[in-house]
Design an enzyme around this catalytic site. Structure first.
Site, PDB file in Angstrom:
ATOM      1  N   HIS A 258       0.831  -1.203   0.000  1.00 20.48           N
ATOM      2  CA  HIS A 258       0.000   0.000   0.000  1.00 20.48           C
ATOM      3  C   HIS A 258       0.874   1.265   0.000  1.00 20.48           C
ATOM      4  O   HIS A 258       0.680   2.179  -0.806  1.00 20.48           O
ATOM      5  CB  HIS A 258      -0.901   0.030   1.240  1.00 20.48           C
ATOM      6  CG  HIS A 258      -1.961  -1.023   1.268  1.00 20.48           C
ATOM      7  ND1 HIS A 258      -1.681  -2.368   1.384  1.00 20.48           N
ATOM      8  CD2 HIS A 258      -3.318  -0.922   1.199  1.00 20.48           C
ATOM      9  CE1 HIS A 258      -2.810  -3.048   1.390  1.00 20.48           C
ATOM     10  NE2 HIS A 258      -3.820  -2.204   1.276  1.00 20.48           N
TER      11      HIS A 258
ATOM     12  N   HIS B  16      -0.024  -3.837   9.843  1.00 18.18           N
ATOM     13  CA  HIS B  16       1.401  -3.886   9.491  1.00 18.18           C
ATOM     14  C   HIS B  16       2.216  -3.462  10.695  1.00 18.18           C
ATOM     15  O   HIS B  16       1.750  -2.685  11.544  1.00 18.18           O
ATOM     16  CB  HIS B  16       1.729  -2.952   8.316  1.00 18.18           C
ATOM     17  CG  HIS B  16       1.523  -3.571   6.970  1.00 18.18           C
ATOM     18  ND1 HIS B  16       2.281  -4.604   6.477  1.00 18.18           N
ATOM     19  CD2 HIS B  16       0.624  -3.279   5.994  1.00 18.18           C
ATOM     20  CE1 HIS B  16       1.881  -4.929   5.259  1.00 18.18           C
ATOM     21  NE2 HIS B  16       0.856  -4.140   4.940  1.00 18.18           N
TER      22      HIS B  16
ATOM     23  N   ASP C  31       7.421  -2.508   8.369  1.00 21.76           N
ATOM     24  CA  ASP C  31       6.818  -2.747   7.059  1.00 21.76           C
ATOM     25  C   ASP C  31       6.529  -1.434   6.343  1.00 21.76           C
ATOM     26  O   ASP C  31       6.738  -1.310   5.133  1.00 21.76           O
ATOM     27  CB  ASP C  31       5.509  -3.532   7.218  1.00 21.76           C
ATOM     28  CG  ASP C  31       5.700  -4.844   7.954  1.00 21.76           C
ATOM     29  OD1 ASP C  31       6.815  -5.391   7.895  1.00 21.76           O
ATOM     30  OD2 ASP C  31       4.739  -5.302   8.601  1.00 21.76           O
TER      31      ASP C  31
END
Length: 325
Positions: free
Chosen positions: A232, A272, A276
């Site tokens: 993302h 996350h 990350d």
């Protein structure tokens, strides 16, 4: 008659012998100056004996007939490996050190952070094997996590908004390829997801405790996904960098703001780890650069101009093919 001839010849021979002695002495002194011999030893040589033959002087590096080029190359390698006569730090003064800190604040700050985190790394306690990971982002977003845990509808609404933002990323990247004919964002995204798949398969991190899933999240249905690293965040960075290249600065700032809100929501929902998200930002920059390099190489190859970079010498800055040393 013989005495008369001898009286004429003897002075002439004596004069020639004196000239030879003088010439030998001058030659010996000349050789001592250039070869490094001892003047006393040269003057003490027997004048009527065999003259000691000095080796013929050659320019530094040797004769070209005797491999002078290789000698010069070896001297270059030797000069490159040997330390300088005076170390750079020996020429620094207190004023110079203060000037470095004043004119280069960022490297100075990074040096201080290096020392600080060395102390942190070597003194903090390791997390036990059976204990959950310690994540600073989880600690900072604990109040928001508690709010989302008590209000599933709010969690689903934020997940739906996040899915809309992911759709905006995909739409922009496809637009640059299919409409504008610029494949760089698409190539960077392919690089990114290929790397994410390799790293995610290599190290599969455990799902964070307190994970708040939602059916409105992307991937739809809350299926399994790789934690490391955040696709993302990386895709949003790739789109933002392309917007800045095309002078769409307003869109870029909007994507950056939405990306920050996305990261906050991923931490609060425990979707996350902090690492990350941080690596996702770096991956976006890295794969955008790789995609640009790939585009340049293909463009030059199509024009017949692309050549592999020549190997560079270690002893100098020239290319090995053109270096005559």
């Amino acid at each position: 008659m013989r005495d008369k001839v001898g009286s004429i010849i003897r002075p002439y021979l004596h004069e020639r012998t004196s000239d030879k002695v003088r010439l030998r002495r001058e030659a010996a002194e000349h050789d001592d100056k250039h070869v490094g011999g001892d003047a006393h030893r040269s003057s003490a040589r027997p004048l009527n004996g065999h003259h000691h033959h000095h080796p013929r002087w050659q320019p530094p590096g040797g004769s070209m007939m005797n491999g002078g080029s290789s000698s010069r190359k070896s001297s270059k390698w030797t000069a490159a490996l040997l330390p300088p006569k005076r170390a750079f730090i020996a020429s620094l003064s207190i004023e110079d050190v203060a000037g470095i800190a004043r004119h280069h604040p960022l490297p100075s700050l990074l040096c201080i952070s290096l020392l600080f985190f060395m102390g942190v790394e070597y003194t903090h306690g390791m997390v036990p094997s059976l204990a959950p990971p310690v994540d600073l982002g989880f600690v900072l977003t604990q109040p928001l996590h508690s709010l989302l845990a008590t209000r599933p509808s709010l969690n689903s609404a934020l997940a739906a908004l996040n899915t809309v933002f992911v759709g905006m990323q995909i739409a922009y990247i496809l637009w640059t390829l299919l409409v504008e004919g610029r494949p760089r964002p698409t190539i960077a995204t392919l690089f990114m997801f290929a790397s994410r798949g390799i790293l995610g398969s290599a190290t599969q991190l455990p799902l964070p405790q307190g994970f708040l899933g939602s059916g409105a999240d992307f991937p739809v249905g809350n299926v399994s996904f790789f934690l490391f690293f955040s696709g993302h965040v990386a895709a949003a960075v790739i789109a933002s960098l392309d917007m800045r290249r095309t002078r769409r600065h307003g869109m870029a700032w909007a994507f950056d703001a939405l990306n920050m809100l996305q990261g906050l929501r991923l931490l609060a929902s425990r979707g996350h780890y902090t690492i990350d998200l941080a690596v996702g930002v770096g991956a976006g920059f890295l794969f955008d650069i790789l995609a640009g390099n790939y585009e340049d190489s293909r463009r030059h190859a199509a024009a017949g101009e692309y050549q592999k970079p020549e190997r560079v010498c270690c002893a100098c800055d020239c290319s090995s093919g053109s270096c005559s040393s």
